[in-house]
Motif scaffolding. Structure first.
Motif, PDB file in Angstrom:
ATOM      1  N   LEU A  71      -2.835   1.459   2.540  1.00 49.03           N
ATOM      2  CA  LEU A  71      -4.184   0.921   2.288  1.00 49.03           C
ATOM      3  C   LEU A  71      -4.340   0.524   0.834  1.00 49.03           C
ATOM      4  CD1 LEU A  71      -6.556   3.088   4.490  1.00 49.03           C
ATOM      5  CD2 LEU A  71      -5.786   0.740   4.825  1.00 49.03           C
ATOM      6  N   ALA A  72      -3.766   1.332  -0.084  1.00 48.65           N
ATOM      7  CA  ALA A  72      -3.871   1.019  -1.510  1.00 48.65           C
ATOM      8  C   ALA A  72      -3.136  -0.294  -1.812  1.00 48.65           C
ATOM      9  CB  ALA A  72      -3.296   2.161  -2.337  1.00 48.65           C
ATOM     10  N   ILE A  73      -1.947  -0.455  -1.229  1.00 52.38           N
ATOM     11  CA  ILE A  73      -1.178  -1.698  -1.445  1.00 52.38           C
ATOM     12  C   ILE A  73      -1.950  -2.877  -0.849  1.00 52.38           C
ATOM     13  CG2 ILE A  73       0.954  -2.920  -0.811  1.00 52.38           C
ATOM     14  CD1 ILE A  73       2.350  -0.173  -0.790  1.00 52.38           C
ATOM     15  N   ASP A  74      -2.553  -2.636   0.333  1.00 49.00           N
ATOM     16  CA  ASP A  74      -3.311  -3.690   1.019  1.00 49.00           C
ATOM     17  C   ASP A  74      -4.460  -4.193   0.138  1.00 49.00           C
ATOM     18  OD1 ASP A  74      -4.266  -5.295   3.096  1.00 49.00           O
ATOM     19  OD2 ASP A  74      -5.557  -3.711   3.856  1.00 49.00           O
ATOM     20  N   LEU A  75      -5.238  -3.236  -0.426  1.00 49.46           N
ATOM     21  CA  LEU A  75      -6.391  -3.621  -1.254  1.00 49.46           C
ATOM     22  C   LEU A  75      -5.927  -4.378  -2.492  1.00 49.46           C
ATOM     23  CD1 LEU A  75      -8.722  -0.473  -1.188  1.00 49.46           C
ATOM     24  CD2 LEU A  75      -8.813  -2.539   0.201  1.00 49.46           C
ATOM     25  N   TRP A  76      -4.871  -3.864  -3.124  1.00 47.92           N
ATOM     26  CA  TRP A  76      -4.371  -4.469  -4.357  1.00 47.92           C
ATOM     27  C   TRP A  76      -3.846  -5.891  -4.084  1.00 47.92           C
ATOM     28  CZ3 TRP A  76       0.831  -5.813  -5.353  1.00 47.92           C
ATOM     29  CH2 TRP A  76       1.080  -6.203  -6.667  1.00 47.92           C
ATOM     30  N   ALA A  77      -2.984  -6.030  -3.048  1.00 44.84           N
ATOM     31  CA  ALA A  77      -2.375  -7.333  -2.755  1.00 44.84           C
ATOM     32  C   ALA A  77      -3.428  -8.325  -2.267  1.00 44.84           C
ATOM     33  CB  ALA A  77      -1.275  -7.168  -1.721  1.00 44.84           C
TER      34      ALA A  77
END
Ligand SMILES: CC(C)=CCC/C(C)=C/COP(=O)(O)O
Length: 258
Positions: A71-77
């Motif tokens: 989820l963190a990678i998703d939000l950042w990307a």
């Protein structure tokens, strides 16, 4: 010379005059309060095991860590890819074009267009295909509204809520309704319309561009779109399974026969 004494005798004599009794019963039943397995020796290495639920709290599961990282990678990307999220974004000048793409995957043109085609259709094959497309589009709208209402994931903070005709659940972003529709319509059209290869390629490209544009416009995170594509793809299988035909739904077809 003192005679060698048994351990029992030594223990009995070590209590400063008091006798310590070692009952056979407590030795045999491990649950008894006096049993050696029940007693906690201060400083002993063999500590009592923790209840299972405490262990779970202390050791977060691998799945939990993997999901939070995803989820963190998703939000950042997704934030980085939201290059058309506003006029002042990196690709802000492409925003009007992206909004045209957005309208091309919107529910209203697809519903109205299919309904119009159904009214104009002059062959039973066309009527059958268009009636099922209409059913598929309505099913898609309902399913996406239900999932959005259940998951309640907010749209990205960088999204400007300036979309063409929305309903109340469209304040939520999971899954992307445009992505489900794009995948559903793409599979439907490829299966039920006889098209030349270049047109088939165009249909697939359109579905991909609609999906990517959701993240570029800042409307969605990537996981909303990926899940939407999967949902739309799977929904087509449901539509095919429930395929409406003059045999299975004669009353419905009677409505449209001229
Ligand atoms: C009002 C009607 C008939 C459909 C709404 C279509 C719509 C606005 C869907 C939201 O799509 P995203 O979830 O991809 O933003």
């Amino acid at each position: 010379m003192p005679s060698p004494r048994s351990s029992r005798e030594r223990r009995a004599g070590s209590g400063g005059g008091r006798l310590e009794f070692l009952s056979l019963v407590s030795q045999r039943s491990p649950g008894a309060p006096d049993s050696p397995s029940h007693r906690k020796e201060p400083g002993s290495a063999a500590a009592a095991p923790l209840p299972e639920e405490d262990c779970m709290k202390l050791n977060p599961s691998f799945l939990g860590i993997a999901l939070s990282s995803l989820l963190a990678i998703d939000l950042w990307a997704s934030k980085r890819l939201g290059v058309c999220a506003g006029e002042d974004s990196a690709w802000g000048s492409a925003r009007p074009l992206m909004k045209v793409v957005e309208v091309s995957g919107h529910g209203i043109p697809w519903l109205l267009g299919t309904f119009y085609g159904l009214c104009q259709s002059d062959s039973s094959a066309a009527r059958e295909v268009l009636l099922n497309l209409l059913f598929a589009l309505l099913l898609d709208l309902v399913l996406v509204a239900v999932v959005k209402g259940l998951v309640k994931r907010r749209r990205p903070t960088h999204n400007k809520m300036d979309m063409f005709v929305t309903i109340s659940v469209d304040k939520y972003s999971f899954p992307s309704g445009h992505a489900t529709r794009a995948a559903l319509v793409c599979r439907f059209v490829l299966r039920h319309l006889v098209l030349a290869v270049p047109l088939r390629v165009l249909v697939v490209l359109w579905a991909l561009i609609v999906s990517v544009s959701r993240v570029m416009l800042g409307r969605h995170n990537m996981t909303d779109v990926l899940f939407g594509l999967l949902l739309g793809y799977a929904l087509y299988s449901v539509v095919e399974y429930c395929w409406l035909s003059p045999l299975s739904a004669p009353a419905l077809f009677a409505l449209w026969s001229h």
